[in-house]
Design a protein around this motif. Sequence first.
Motif, short mmCIF file in Angstrom:
data_model
loop_
_atom_site.label_atom_id
_atom_site.label_comp_id
_atom_site.label_asym_id
_atom_site.label_seq_id
_atom_site.Cartn_x
_atom_site.Cartn_y
_atom_site.Cartn_z
N GLU A 92 0.84 -1.20 0.00
CA GLU A 92 0.00 0.00 0.00
C GLU A 92 0.88 1.25 0.00
O GLU A 92 1.78 1.38 0.81
N GLN A 93 0.59 2.14 -0.93
CA GLN A 93 1.33 3.39 -1.02
C GLN A 93 0.62 4.50 -0.25
O GLN A 93 -0.60 4.44 -0.06
N ALA A 111 6.23 4.01 3.81
CA ALA A 111 6.38 4.92 4.94
C ALA A 111 6.35 6.37 4.43
O ALA A 111 6.51 6.62 3.23
N PRO A 112 6.14 7.33 5.32
CA PRO A 112 6.11 8.73 4.90
C PRO A 112 7.36 9.19 4.14
O PRO A 112 7.28 10.08 3.31
N THR A 149 8.00 -3.32 6.09
CA THR A 149 7.20 -4.51 6.36
C THR A 149 6.49 -4.28 7.67
O THR A 149 7.12 -3.95 8.68
N ARG A 150 5.19 -4.43 7.66
CA ARG A 150 4.39 -4.21 8.86
C ARG A 150 4.77 -5.22 9.93
O ARG A 150 4.95 -6.41 9.67
N ALA A 183 4.04 3.34 10.29
CA ALA A 183 4.36 4.77 10.17
C ALA A 183 3.45 5.34 9.09
O ALA A 183 3.35 4.75 8.01
N ARG A 184 2.76 6.43 9.41
CA ARG A 184 1.85 7.04 8.44
C ARG A 184 2.11 8.53 8.36
O ARG A 184 2.78 9.11 9.21
N LEU A 185 1.56 9.16 7.34
CA LEU A 185 1.70 10.59 7.16
C LEU A 185 1.13 11.33 8.37
O LEU A 185 0.13 10.88 8.96
#
Length: 122
Positions: free
Chosen positions: A37-38, A102-103, A109-110, A116-118
Amino acid sequence: MMVLIAGATVLTGMATPAMAQRDPAYAAARANGSVGEQIDGYLGIVGQPTPALQTLVNDINIQRRAVYTRKAQENNATVEQYATTAGCQAIARTVPGEKYQAPDGSWQTRTSAPPARLPICP
């Protein structure tokens, strides 16, 4: 605006990923880390693309863009705003072992920890 979009994404943004998950090739690519997922709300290829994998990702992203376009219009948002919010939600829904962006743009890899997200993610 982003909170409104986020709520709409949670309720309606899952239709396309759910349809894609019925495809065994998608499930396999997700499980083996070939796709992730991007942050922009679209599926990305991690590593070297094959023609079959590129076709799969393109097809899923076309479906996602159609959903994002429709939902953005319904919520008075831009497609990019809606897609980014959907990306926040898609990354949050990843499970340990799956890939996500990641941002900083790197593929991660989760783990069992939150991804980590925006900073703008709800």
